[in-house]
Scaffold this active site. Structure first.
Site, PDB file in Angstrom:
ATOM      1  N   GLY A  72     -43.618  51.455  93.165  1.00 27.81           N
ATOM      2  CA  GLY A  72     -44.524  52.596  93.167  1.00 27.81           C
ATOM      3  C   GLY A  72     -44.948  52.910  94.590  1.00 27.81           C
TER       4      GLY A  72
ATOM      5  N   GLN B 126     -49.521  56.381 101.491  1.00 30.85           N
ATOM      6  CA  GLN B 126     -48.857  55.213 102.086  1.00 30.85           C
ATOM      7  C   GLN B 126     -47.803  55.622 103.116  1.00 30.85           C
ATOM      8  OE1 GLN B 126     -48.231  53.272  98.003  1.00 30.85           O
ATOM      9  NE2 GLN B 126     -48.384  51.517  99.387  1.00 30.85           N
TER      10      GLN B 126
ATOM     11  N   CYS C 297     -48.222  45.147  96.991  1.00 32.87           N
ATOM     12  CA  CYS C 297     -48.309  46.519  97.475  1.00 32.87           C
ATOM     13  C   CYS C 297     -47.519  46.628  98.778  1.00 32.87           C
ATOM     14  CB  CYS C 297     -49.777  46.871  97.725  1.00 32.87           C
ATOM     15  SG  CYS C 297     -50.023  48.542  98.328  1.00 32.87           S
ATOM     16  N   LEU C 298     -46.751  47.695  98.907  1.00 34.40           N
ATOM     17  CA  LEU C 298     -45.949  47.865 100.125  1.00 34.40           C
ATOM     18  C   LEU C 298     -46.833  47.990 101.367  1.00 34.40           C
ATOM     19  CD1 LEU C 298     -43.174  50.261  98.798  1.00 34.40           C
ATOM     20  CD2 LEU C 298     -43.026  47.799  99.210  1.00 34.40           C
TER      21      LEU C 298
ATOM     22  N   HIS D  80     -52.863  51.265  89.790  1.00 38.69           N
ATOM     23  CA  HIS D  80     -52.771  50.770  91.173  1.00 38.69           C
ATOM     24  C   HIS D  80     -52.485  51.938  92.118  1.00 38.69           C
ATOM     25  CE1 HIS D  80     -50.973  47.859  94.292  1.00 38.69           C
ATOM     26  NE2 HIS D  80     -50.615  49.064  94.712  1.00 38.69           N
ATOM     27  N   GLU D  81     -51.500  52.774  91.739  1.00 40.61           N
ATOM     28  CA  GLU D  81     -51.133  53.895  92.611  1.00 40.61           C
ATOM     29  C   GLU D  81     -52.268  54.912  92.699  1.00 40.61           C
ATOM     30  OE1 GLU D  81     -48.698  53.434  94.450  1.00 40.61           O
ATOM     31  OE2 GLU D  81     -47.862  51.776  93.305  1.00 40.61           O
TER      32      GLU D  81
ATOM     33  N   HIS E 138     -54.819  54.254  95.277  1.00 39.96           N
ATOM     34  CA  HIS E 138     -54.471  54.669  96.643  1.00 39.96           C
ATOM     35  C   HIS E 138     -55.005  56.072  96.940  1.00 39.96           C
ATOM     36  CE1 HIS E 138     -51.930  51.452  98.158  1.00 39.96           C
ATOM     37  NE2 HIS E 138     -51.206  51.440  97.058  1.00 39.96           N
TER      38      HIS E 138
HETATM   39 NI    NI Z   1     -49.892  49.890  96.547  1.00 37.49          NI
END
Ligand code: NI
Length: 188
Positions: A46, A51, A113-114, A155-156, A159
């Site tokens: 995701g 991000q 998370c990236l 989660h996304e 952000h």
């Molecule tokens: Ni994330």
């Protein structure tokens, strides 16, 4: 398409509250294509637009990022070649998502998370939820989410409010996670 740079903690841009999308145009389509390419390359399941530094309410998710039967793909970017697993998959796009009816029942998943590389921790979130979102054409869709998809979209969506999964941890655990990340970076 292009792979964009993924922002990592403690980049202050990750704390931005993202703005709603109002134009469903080529720029949006390019952003979404780049987000998928960036996410598959990372690889991750995701990605939120912030991000990659774009403060718009846009998410991409693919819970099936790799096709084990497909031959690896050769690709070239930034002047160097590499191979990565073939992508198949279930690409999902969520524009201006909102959560409706989050369940009282919680589910716990180990999240990563990236933007917080190499760090994983259990997070509790509503086990199911209904999500209202728009597609690339601006059509409004409502969908019930459960399991990993429910967790991933929450989660996304965090952000979009400038919240990272480590913000759900106790201060002690969050500080430990950030220290670990700092050590990993120093060792790299
Ligand atoms: Ni994330």
């Amino acid at each position: 398409m292009a792979i964009r740079e993924i922002l990592e903690v403690p980049d202050p841009r990750l704390k931005t509250v993202s703005e709603p999308v109002t134009e469903f145009d080529d720029e949006l389509r390019t952003l979404v294509e780049d987000m998928f390419e960036t996410m598959y390359d990372a690889p991750g399941i995701g990605l939120a637009a912030i991000q990659v530094g774009v403060p718009k309410r846009v998410l991409v998710i693919d819970l099936q990022p790799e096709d084990p039967d497909a031959p690896p793909v050769e690709c070239e970017h930034d002047g160097h070649k590499h191979t990565h697993p073939a992508t198949k998959n279930e690409p999902r796009i969520f524009i201006n998502p909102e959560i409706l009816d989050p369940a009282e029942e919680l589910a716990t998943y180990q999240e990563g998370c990236l933007s917080v590389p190499e760090i994983y921790a259990d997070v509790d979130r509503p086990a199911t939820c209904r999500v209202r979102y728009q597609d690339l054409e601006g059509n409004v869709i409502e969908e019930d989410m459960e399991g990993l998809m429910a967790t991933c979209i929450q989660h996304e969506m965090d952000h979009l409010e400038g919240i990272l999964f480590i913000d759900h941890l106790s201060r002690l655990k969050r500080n430990m996670a950030l220290k670990k990340l700092q050590k990993l970076r120093q060792a790299a």
